[in-house]
Design an enzyme around this catalytic site. Structure first.
Site, PDB file in Angstrom:
ATOM      1  N   ASP A  34       6.744   5.674   7.833  1.00 56.97           N
ATOM      2  CA  ASP A  34       5.937   5.219   6.692  1.00 56.97           C
ATOM      3  C   ASP A  34       5.673   6.415   5.780  1.00 56.97           C
ATOM      4  O   ASP A  34       5.424   7.519   6.254  1.00 56.97           O
ATOM      5  CB  ASP A  34       4.595   4.642   7.208  1.00 56.97           C
ATOM      6  CG  ASP A  34       3.972   3.673   6.232  1.00 56.97           C
ATOM      7  OD1 ASP A  34       3.648   4.106   5.107  1.00 56.97           O
ATOM      8  OD2 ASP A  34       3.824   2.488   6.576  1.00 56.97           O
ATOM      9  N   TYR A 147       9.023  -7.198  -7.151  1.00 60.54           N
ATOM     10  CA  TYR A 147       8.856  -7.530  -5.734  1.00 60.54           C
ATOM     11  C   TYR A 147       9.803  -8.666  -5.336  1.00 60.54           C
ATOM     12  O   TYR A 147      10.567  -8.554  -4.377  1.00 60.54           O
ATOM     13  CB  TYR A 147       7.399  -7.929  -5.492  1.00 60.54           C
ATOM     14  CG  TYR A 147       7.050  -8.289  -4.065  1.00 60.54           C
ATOM     15  CD1 TYR A 147       7.082  -7.332  -3.050  1.00 60.54           C
ATOM     16  CD2 TYR A 147       6.643  -9.583  -3.732  1.00 60.54           C
ATOM     17  CE1 TYR A 147       6.725  -7.667  -1.742  1.00 60.54           C
ATOM     18  CE2 TYR A 147       6.281  -9.912  -2.433  1.00 60.54           C
ATOM     19  CZ  TYR A 147       6.324  -8.953  -1.446  1.00 60.54           C
ATOM     20  OH  TYR A 147       5.970  -9.277  -0.154  1.00 60.54           O
TER      21      TYR A 147
END
Ligand code: NAD
Ligand code: UDP
Length: 323
Positions: A34, A147
């Site tokens: 991450d 997105y």
């Protein structure tokens, strides 16, 4: 089951951190990767001393390699409309370049690959409820396109690796999920309403509040994800709660669960905000034997302590900032 070594991209995020917990609970090892763009290492703090777990701070838009793995769970991507509006280009990049990099890791090690896709692939749907066979109604140049199109591209890349490289892949289409570890300021409707209700502020309903969503509690969602991961089904499979609420009804539930006396105020509806959304989960029911167990009121009650604490921490951080 043989013990596996898995990567979870986006492992410090809301769903990623719960997925790390669930995979570890089954006895496997997990590497969370991450870059902390929208996630938070505190979501994984409780795993600090777990020998089968590590967190690597990695931007998956650069090629990455954490050694041999058996399963790649690819969740990295901003997910809230506020986050992906702020981080538009990083969202497009993580869905495209990042997805390729994650697929390449799976290809290199002959690992299985799991893509967390989204109900946003259906856009502002003209078919209701949404079945996996529906191709969607997405505005390719609207504000949500960074997105929606990145996720549609991720699905295309995943099936291409399956078709051309014979990779073992799974695609889940996740519908609105909520629960502990959502960032209090990520702008999604449940954290916004919980924060506003707990602070005694007005709840901000966008538009007339008649648009609908179907909210799934995080434990149900993760159960569905893992059932799909361990199954032979490539998907896409919808995983979400088919109980549909207007946003006004959601606001009322939050007021009821928090016991708040907050009023509701109406603000303009953001462009391209889907008017209705409800998953058809027949496929998940028949193939995975999955259906959600937690209704919205119960899930909000389960989440209450977390949001109370998050509101306190936010107030403390704000007062430190003001000093
Ligand atoms: P989140 O923002 O909490 O988690 C996403 C994580 O990805 C964050 O920790 C972030 O830092 C990380 N990330 C982003 N870009 C990265 C990069 N370039 N490299 C490495 N890490 C990166 O969001 P979430 O709600 O947990 O969503 C997780 C996944 O589930 C996303 O793929 C999202 O599209 C999907 N999804 C979620 C929902 C939902 O309701 N929560 C609905 C549909 C789909
Ligand atoms: N919404 C709202 N008030 C808020 C935040 C969101 O009325 O403070 C609405 C938003 O316009 C949408 C729905 O709630 O219709 C769900 O929004 P969210 O950002 O949680 O997720 P989406 O499903 O739109 O990706």
């Amino acid at each position: 089951m043989t013990k596996l070594r898995a990567i979870v991209t986006g492992g410090a995020g809301f769903l990623g951190s719960h997925l790390c917990d669930a995979v570890l609970a089954e006895g496997h090892s997990v590497v969370a990767v991450d870059n902390l763009l929208t996630g938070n290492a505190t979501n994984l703090e409780h795993l600090r001393h777990e020998p089968r777990f590590e967190l690597r701070r990695v931007d998956i838009c650069e090629p990455f390699d954490c050694g041999k793995v058996d399963y790649v769970f690819h969740l990295a991507s901003p997910a809230s409309p506020v986050d992906y509006t702020i981080h538009g280009i990083p969202t497009l990049r993580v869905g495209s370049v990042g997805t390729f990099n994650a697929l390449e890791v799976a290809r290199k090690y002959g690992a299985k690959f799991f893509l967390s896709s989204t109900s946003e692939c259906y856009g502002d749907p003209e078919e209701h409820p949404q079945k996996e066979s529906y191709w969607g109604h997405v505005n390719p140049i609207g504000p949500r396109s960074v997105y929606d199109e990145a996720k549609r591209f991720s699905e295309a890349a995943t099936v291409a690796y399956r078709r051309y490289h014979k990779l073992e892949t799974r695609i889940v289409r996740i519908f609105n999920t909520y629960g502990p570890r959502m960032q209090i300021n990520d702008g999604r409707v449940v954290p916004n309403f919980m924060k506003q209700a707990l602070r005694g502020e007005e709840l901000t309903v966008y538009g007339d509040g008649k648009q609908t969503r179907s909210f799934c509690y995080v434990a149900d969602e993760i159960d569905g994800l893992l059932r799909l991961a361990w199954s032979q089904e490539p998907g896409p499979v919808n995983i979400g709660n088919p109980s549909e609420f207007t946003i006004l009804e959601c606001a009322q539930k939050v007021l009821q669960v928090t016991g708040s006396k907050s009023q509701i105020k109406f603000l303009p509806l953001p462009p391209d905000d889907p008017k209705q959304r409800r998953p058809d989960i027949s496929k998940a029911r028949s193939i995975l034997g999955w259906e959600p167990k937690v209704d919205l009121e119960t899930g909000l009650k389960f989440s209450l302590d977390y949001f109370r604490q998050a509101v306190k921490e936010l107030a403390a951080a704000n007062s430190r900032g003001a000093r």
